[in-house]
Design a protein around this motif. Structure first.
Motif: not given
Length: 261
Positions: A112-113, A118-120, A131-134, A164-166
């Motif tokens: 999923t997105v 969060t894969l890395p 909080r950063w991710l949100d 976002v992943r980066a």
């Protein structure tokens, strides 16, 4: 001009190469992709690498990011000399301190997105800062797409996931190689605004390769390569100034070919 260009007085350097040489092949097939390039990328800024086709711009980015090795010279992330790292330590450094955005998105179709983002960190055994991710997810407008898979997204949305992943792991540097190459102009503009805005809001560092003067206009600075050498830098670029500079390089190369024996 020489391959070394002075870089001002700011000592916060996120990444740099020193006397970088990259040679592919040997003998009659030898190609000197980088020919003694020294350049630093200042922390907290959006820097674009540009040049004619075959100038060495993608090679420079890949070597600066540790995705490829130099034939001679040095590449640093912060104060860390990449040439002193074995494969395992280099992999850990890339995973923990660098982010990457590529033209092809590089999302796993079965995830999923949210899982792609969060894969890395999952691979590194690290927990994301929620909080950063949100904040990143809301900035790019993906809150209602977190449980979708890449095939259910447009190209622009997929590249926003990649952005976002980066940034998700708070990397020292995000390297982007033609990130808008597979997007229409509107989606590409959105992605470029995201990259530039994230740099300015979060003090992150982005180094991007592009051939597009309009894309380069989003940057704080452009460094220009020609024939594997660093030949110029431009602060506060505009599309018109960048295009004029590229045309000048092409004209110089054309004249050199005309007078060659």
């Amino acid at each position: 001009m020489t391959g070394t260009v002075t870089t001002g007085t700011d000592t916060r350097t996120a990444a740099r190469v020193v006397d970088a040489v990259k040679v592919y092949g040997s003998g009659d097939t030898e190609v000197r992709a980088l020919d003694g390039v020294s350049v630093d990328f200042t922390a907290g800024r959006f820097t674009v690498i540009m040049g004619p086709s075959g100038s060495g711009k993608s090679t420079l980015m890949h070597c600066a990011a540790g995705l490829d090795t130099l034939t001679s010279g040095s590449a640093f992330i912060g104060d860390t000399d990449l040439s002193g790292l074995d494969d395992h330590r280099l992999t850990l450094l890339r995973r923990r301190h660098l982010g990457f955005v590529f033209q092809a998105f590089n999302l796993l179709p079965t995830l999923t997105v949210a899982e792609n983002i969060t894969l890395p960190m999952d691979l590194a055994g690290e927990r994301p800062d929620s909080r950063w991710l949100d904040a990143l997810i809301d900035t790019v407008g993906l809150r209602d797409r977190l449980h979708h898979r890449p095939s259910e997204l447009s190209g622009g949305q997929q590249q926003r996931v990649a952005v976002v992943r980066a940034f998700a792991g708070r990397p020292q540097v995000v390297f982007a190689d033609e990130p808008t190459g597979n997007l229409d102009s509107r989606s590409g503009e959105e992605v470029l605004r995201l990259l530039a805005g994230t740099v300015r809001r979060t003090d992150r560092t982005v180094v991007m390769v592009t051939h597009d003067p309009v894309a380069a206009a989003h940057a704080d600075e452009v460094v220009f390569l020609a024939d594997g050498r660093l030949v110029d830098r431009m602060e506060a670029p505009t599309a018109e100034r960048v295009l004029d500079r590229l045309k000048a390089f092409d004209g110089t190369r054309h004249k050199e070919r005309e007078v060659s024996p």
